[in-house]
Design an enzyme around this catalytic site. Structure first.
Site, PDB file in Angstrom:
ATOM      1  N   ASP A 170       0.852  -1.188   0.000  1.00 35.78           N
ATOM      2  CA  ASP A 170       0.000   0.000   0.000  1.00 35.78           C
ATOM      3  C   ASP A 170       0.897   1.250   0.000  1.00 35.78           C
ATOM      4  O   ASP A 170       1.777   1.383   0.859  1.00 35.78           O
ATOM      5  CB  ASP A 170      -0.883  -0.036   1.255  1.00 35.78           C
ATOM      6  CG  ASP A 170      -2.047   0.931   1.195  1.00 35.78           C
ATOM      7  OD1 ASP A 170      -2.440   1.337   0.089  1.00 35.78           O
ATOM      8  OD2 ASP A 170      -2.575   1.273   2.281  1.00 35.78           O
ATOM      9  N   ASP A 199       2.898   5.067  -5.416  1.00 30.63           N
ATOM     10  CA  ASP A 199       2.143   6.308  -5.264  1.00 30.63           C
ATOM     11  C   ASP A 199       3.024   7.502  -5.620  1.00 30.63           C
ATOM     12  O   ASP A 199       3.742   8.037  -4.783  1.00 30.63           O
ATOM     13  CB  ASP A 199       1.617   6.420  -3.831  1.00 30.63           C
ATOM     14  CG  ASP A 199       0.790   7.675  -3.617  1.00 30.63           C
ATOM     15  OD1 ASP A 199       0.664   8.486  -4.553  1.00 30.63           O
ATOM     16  OD2 ASP A 199       0.270   7.844  -2.502  1.00 30.63           O
ATOM     17  N   GLY A 215      -7.763   8.362   6.991  1.00 30.55           N
ATOM     18  CA  GLY A 215      -7.926   8.647   8.417  1.00 30.55           C
ATOM     19  C   GLY A 215      -9.374   8.762   8.873  1.00 30.55           C
ATOM     20  O   GLY A 215     -10.308   8.473   8.118  1.00 30.55           O
ATOM     21  N   GLY A 245      -9.029   5.765   1.093  1.00 37.35           N
ATOM     22  CA  GLY A 245      -9.680   6.590   2.128  1.00 37.35           C
ATOM     23  C   GLY A 245     -11.147   6.248   2.261  1.00 37.35           C
ATOM     24  O   GLY A 245     -11.991   7.134   2.383  1.00 37.35           O
ATOM     25  N   ASN A 286     -10.209   0.492  -0.373  1.00 40.01           N
ATOM     26  CA  ASN A 286      -9.179   0.368   0.675  1.00 40.01           C
ATOM     27  C   ASN A 286      -9.693   0.781   2.038  1.00 40.01           C
ATOM     28  O   ASN A 286     -10.159   1.916   2.213  1.00 40.01           O
ATOM     29  CB  ASN A 286      -7.993   1.266   0.342  1.00 40.01           C
ATOM     30  CG  ASN A 286      -7.222   0.812  -0.877  1.00 40.01           C
ATOM     31  OD1 ASN A 286      -7.633  -0.115  -1.565  1.00 40.01           O
ATOM     32  ND2 ASN A 286      -6.100   1.460  -1.122  1.00 40.01           N
ATOM     33  N   THR A 294      -8.615   2.469   8.480  1.00 33.66           N
ATOM     34  CA  THR A 294      -9.075   3.155   9.695  1.00 33.66           C
ATOM     35  C   THR A 294     -10.183   2.403  10.436  1.00 33.66           C
ATOM     36  O   THR A 294     -10.160   2.314  11.673  1.00 33.66           O
ATOM     37  CB  THR A 294      -9.541   4.590   9.337  1.00 33.66           C
ATOM     38  OG1 THR A 294      -8.422   5.301   8.791  1.00 33.66           O
ATOM     39  CG2 THR A 294     -10.059   5.337  10.543  1.00 33.66           C
TER      40      THR A 294
END
Ligand code: PGH
Ligand code: CA
Ligand code: ZN
Length: 307
Positions: free
Chosen positions: A82, A104, A181, A211, A253, A256
């Site tokens: 990741d 990324d 987050g 996210g 994905n 959190t």
């Protein structure tokens, strides 16, 4: 089964319009929870390790744990890097036996992102490993004051076509209003579903939503009840998963939500059992709860029963 390459799983997901869940793992309990959840839901699953997770657990420990779990799982299990930041991050994971990597380069200028991503694709593909690239920068839409500002950080559909063609990536992570987050939205959750549909139409690629945690109030309230504090935490409503998948997302994905689940359970056990000192009694309930939340996500994404 041996670890599966993500490349093999995308065509069916792309054709039948469902998403495969990516769940971040750091330790034994998370690995077991994810593989058991996929087994029970009869779903393909992606276990992901970030570079910091690799640093924490050790790449050899991670490989051994995930391989051991996958070996007895009746469903396809992918091990994915990741947010790899450098060519070396990706190469280390390919060499260690990961079956998918993300590079990324989203913070780089467009041509540098293409250059880095293409280099990773060349190496990874030579080893049968699939690659995910990222274009655009994650961040909330409600913070933007103008259309120009929004266009500046969300993924540009025309650029996505060029990026896909020039890099040869197997999947593309897009920026459409989410962020990493527990604090994704100040007000109402806003995702640019039309942008997802347009990118899908123009690229016909497997698309990835980062996210994507839901940050459910039930979890933040439970954390608060047992002494934690996450005021203003907010994530995606359940409905957003369905819409994202309908618009063309094939990989979602989630990190959190697993962290929140872990912390809520551990806090409860410790608060209710002040004399408990057995790590298995403290971590066991968390492992069980993480398995349950992963199963519920798999159902939301439409990948239950697809393995
Ligand atoms: C993610 C996870 N990992 O790559 O995009 O996002 O913070 O929403 O779980 P969350
Ligand atoms: Ca990024
Ligand atoms: Zn991410």
């Amino acid at each position: 089964m041996p670890l599966e390459s993500l490349k093999k799983l995308y065509p069916a997901a792309n054709r039948s319009r469902y998403a495969i869940g990516q769940f971040n793992v750091n330790n034994l309990e998370f690995v077991q929870a994810a593989i058991e959840a996929a087994t029970e839901a009869k779903a393909p699953i992606i276990l992901a390790a970030s570079t910091s997770a690799i640093k924490y657990a050790g790449i050899d420990y991670l490989m051994a744990m995930v391989r051991a779990g996958a070996a007895k799982a009746p469903v396809p299990v992918v091990l994915h890097l990741d947010h790899g930041a450098t060519f070396e991050d990706a190469r280390n994971c390919v060499d260690a036996g990961f079956t998918s990597v993300m590079i990324d380069g989203s913070h780089l200028p467009f041509d540098k992102n293409i250059e880095l991503t293409a280099r990773v694709v060349e190496y990874a593909h030579a080893h049968g490993v699939s690659v995910e690239g990222e274009l655009g920068r994650l961040g909330g839409i409600e913070d933007e004051v103008s259309v120009d500002a929004k266009d500046a950080h969300l993924t540009d559909p025309a650029q996505a076509v060029e990026f896909a063609r020039k890099t040869g990536v197997d999947a593309l992570a897009v920026a459409v209003g989410t962020s990493h987050g527990a604090y994704k939205f100040k007000g109402e959750a806003r995702l640019d579903f039309e942008r997802i549909s347009l990118i899908k139409k123009m690229t016909e690629m497997p698309l990835v939503l980062h996210g994507a945690s839901g940050v459910p109030e039930s979890l933040t309230q439970k954390i608060a009840k047992y002494g934690g504090r996450l005021p203003g935490a907010k994530g995606l409503p359940d409905d957003a998963y369905r819409k994202a998948v309908e618009s063309g997302i094939n990989k979602i994905n989630i990190d959190t939500d697993l962290r929140l689940t872990f912390v809520a359970e551990v806090r409860q056990v410790l608060a209710e059992n002040p004399q408990e000192i057995d790590p298995r009694k403290i971590l066991g309930p968390a492992r069980q709860a993480i398995k349950e939340i992963i199963k519920s996500k798999i159902t939301l994404l439409g990948s239950a029963g697809r393995a």
